[in-house]
Scaffold this motif. Sequence first.
Motif, short mmCIF file in Angstrom:
data_model
loop_
_atom_site.label_atom_id
_atom_site.label_comp_id
_atom_site.label_asym_id
_atom_site.label_seq_id
_atom_site.Cartn_x
_atom_site.Cartn_y
_atom_site.Cartn_z
N CYS A 31 -15.71 -4.09 35.13
CA CYS A 31 -14.43 -4.51 34.54
C CYS A 31 -13.40 -3.41 34.79
CB CYS A 31 -14.60 -4.80 33.05
SG CYS A 31 -15.75 -6.14 32.71
N TYR A 32 -12.84 -3.41 35.99
CA TYR A 32 -11.93 -2.34 36.39
C TYR A 32 -10.50 -2.53 35.91
CZ TYR A 32 -15.94 -1.15 39.19
OH TYR A 32 -17.21 -0.82 39.58
N SER A 33 -10.22 -3.65 35.26
CA SER A 33 -8.89 -3.80 34.67
C SER A 33 -8.73 -2.88 33.47
CB SER A 33 -8.66 -5.26 34.22
OG SER A 33 -9.48 -5.57 33.10
N VAL A 34 -9.83 -2.46 32.90
CA VAL A 34 -9.81 -1.56 31.74
C VAL A 34 -9.56 -0.15 32.27
CG1 VAL A 34 -11.07 -0.77 29.70
CG2 VAL A 34 -11.49 -3.06 30.61
N LYS A 35 -8.39 0.37 31.96
CA LYS A 35 -7.94 1.64 32.54
C LYS A 35 -8.13 2.81 31.58
CE LYS A 35 -5.87 -0.52 35.99
NZ LYS A 35 -6.61 -0.86 37.14
N ARG A 36 -8.44 3.95 32.17
CA ARG A 36 -8.46 5.20 31.41
C ARG A 36 -7.07 5.80 31.57
NH1 ARG A 36 -13.09 6.96 31.98
NH2 ARG A 36 -13.68 7.47 29.86
N GLY A 37 -6.33 5.82 30.47
CA GLY A 37 -4.96 6.32 30.52
C GLY A 37 -4.86 7.68 29.87
N CYS A 38 -4.64 7.68 28.58
CA CYS A 38 -4.36 8.92 27.86
C CYS A 38 -5.60 9.56 27.23
CB CYS A 38 -3.35 8.64 26.74
SG CYS A 38 -4.00 7.52 25.48
N GLU A 39 -6.62 8.75 26.98
CA GLU A 39 -7.83 9.19 26.28
C GLU A 39 -7.56 9.70 24.87
OE1 GLU A 39 -11.25 10.58 28.74
OE2 GLU A 39 -9.62 11.34 29.98
N THR A 40 -6.44 9.31 24.31
CA THR A 40 -6.10 9.71 22.94
C THR A 40 -5.71 8.51 22.08
OG1 THR A 40 -3.80 10.14 23.54
CG2 THR A 40 -5.32 12.03 23.64
N SER A 41 -6.00 7.32 22.54
CA SER A 41 -5.70 6.08 21.82
C SER A 41 -4.20 5.86 21.62
CB SER A 41 -6.40 6.06 20.45
OG SER A 41 -7.78 6.24 20.60
N ASN A 42 -3.42 6.27 22.59
CA ASN A 42 -1.97 6.15 22.47
C ASN A 42 -1.28 5.30 23.52
OD1 ASN A 42 -1.23 7.81 20.17
ND2 ASN A 42 -2.08 9.50 21.35
N CYS A 43 -1.98 4.90 24.60
CA CYS A 43 -1.24 4.25 25.68
C CYS A 43 -1.50 2.76 25.84
CB CYS A 43 -1.51 4.95 27.00
SG CYS A 43 -3.14 4.66 27.71
N GLY A 44 -2.63 2.26 25.35
CA GLY A 44 -2.92 0.83 25.45
C GLY A 44 -3.50 0.37 26.77
N ALA A 45 -3.65 1.26 27.74
CA ALA A 45 -4.16 0.87 29.06
C ALA A 45 -5.61 0.38 29.01
CB ALA A 45 -4.04 2.03 30.04
N CYS A 46 -6.33 0.75 27.98
CA CYS A 46 -7.74 0.39 27.86
C CYS A 46 -7.97 -0.77 26.91
CB CYS A 46 -8.55 1.60 27.40
SG CYS A 46 -8.14 2.12 25.71
N THR A 47 -6.92 -1.51 26.56
CA THR A 47 -7.03 -2.58 25.57
C THR A 47 -7.93 -3.71 26.05
OG1 THR A 47 -4.82 -2.10 24.75
CG2 THR A 47 -5.73 -4.25 24.19
N VAL A 48 -8.84 -4.13 25.17
CA VAL A 48 -9.70 -5.29 25.39
C VAL A 48 -9.71 -6.09 24.10
CG1 VAL A 48 -11.15 -4.05 27.06
CG2 VAL A 48 -11.84 -4.12 24.66
N LEU A 49 -10.25 -7.29 24.16
CA LEU A 49 -10.42 -8.08 22.95
C LEU A 49 -11.86 -7.95 22.49
CD1 LEU A 49 -8.43 -11.35 23.79
CD2 LEU A 49 -7.63 -9.26 22.66
N LEU A 50 -12.04 -7.56 21.26
CA LEU A 50 -13.36 -7.47 20.63
C LEU A 50 -13.38 -8.52 19.53
CD1 LEU A 50 -16.08 -5.96 20.43
CD2 LEU A 50 -14.96 -4.37 18.85
N ASN A 128 1.61 -0.14 23.71
CA ASN A 128 1.42 -0.11 25.15
C ASN A 128 2.51 0.72 25.81
OD1 ASN A 128 0.19 -2.93 24.31
ND2 ASN A 128 -0.78 -2.23 26.20
N LEU A 129 2.10 1.81 26.41
CA LEU A 129 3.07 2.67 27.07
C LEU A 129 3.20 2.31 28.54
CD1 LEU A 129 2.10 6.14 25.56
CD2 LEU A 129 3.78 4.48 24.74
N CYS A 130 4.42 2.35 29.02
CA CYS A 130 4.72 2.09 30.42
C CYS A 130 5.63 3.20 30.91
CB CYS A 130 5.39 0.73 30.57
SG CYS A 130 5.88 0.37 32.27
N ARG A 131 5.22 3.88 31.94
CA ARG A 131 6.01 4.99 32.45
C ARG A 131 7.06 4.55 33.47
NH1 ARG A 131 0.85 7.09 31.49
NH2 ARG A 131 0.92 8.91 30.13
N CYS A 132 7.00 3.29 33.91
CA CYS A 132 7.91 2.83 34.96
C CYS A 132 9.11 2.04 34.46
CB CYS A 132 7.15 1.94 35.95
SG CYS A 132 5.80 2.75 36.80
N SER A 133 8.92 1.32 33.36
CA SER A 133 9.99 0.41 32.94
C SER A 133 10.52 0.79 31.57
CB SER A 133 9.46 -1.04 32.90
OG SER A 133 8.68 -1.24 31.74
N GLY A 134 11.53 0.11 31.18
CA GLY A 134 12.10 0.33 29.85
C GLY A 134 11.64 -0.72 28.86
#
Length: 154
Positions: A31-50, A128-134
């Motif tokens: 499941c490669y859509s699950v991203k490792r972003g900040c590793e501090t629970s701040n960016c939302g890149a690793c969000t899944v539904l549990l 969810n943090l995004c570094r590219c958009s506003g």
Amino acid sequence: MEINLNLNGRAVSASVRPDTLLLDFLRDQGCYSVKRGCETSNCGACTVLLDGRPVLSCSVLAARADGRTVQTLEGLQREAEAFVTYIADQGAEQCGFCNPGFVVNTIALLRENPDPTDQEIRTFLAGNLCRCSGYEGQLRGIRAYLDSRKGGKA
């Protein structure tokens, strides 16, 4: 330790170390859509539904998913395809790194509230943090999708 869960509609049994993060387990399962972003629970890149609720998989142990249902973007493609083009049309997918987390959270939002206000969308997606958009592109895309469902301007 042995865990058993439903991952994207299929039964999975695996042996994991007690300290294995759900993020790492899911990536090991392809499941490669699950991203490792900040590793501090701040960016939302690793969000899944549990069990249908959004969680940050970087802060959940894989053992916590034992006996439960986990959905990643790979398992939510049919539900996602309805609105992701609206987000892309707004140029809100620039690098694409944050998109899986945004999409999974948007699915959770729309399941909970099928007709959210702009403020409710902003509040729900605030983690969810995004570094590219506003963030306005994502909001415009979601709003355009919602309007199209009502037969409004898309």
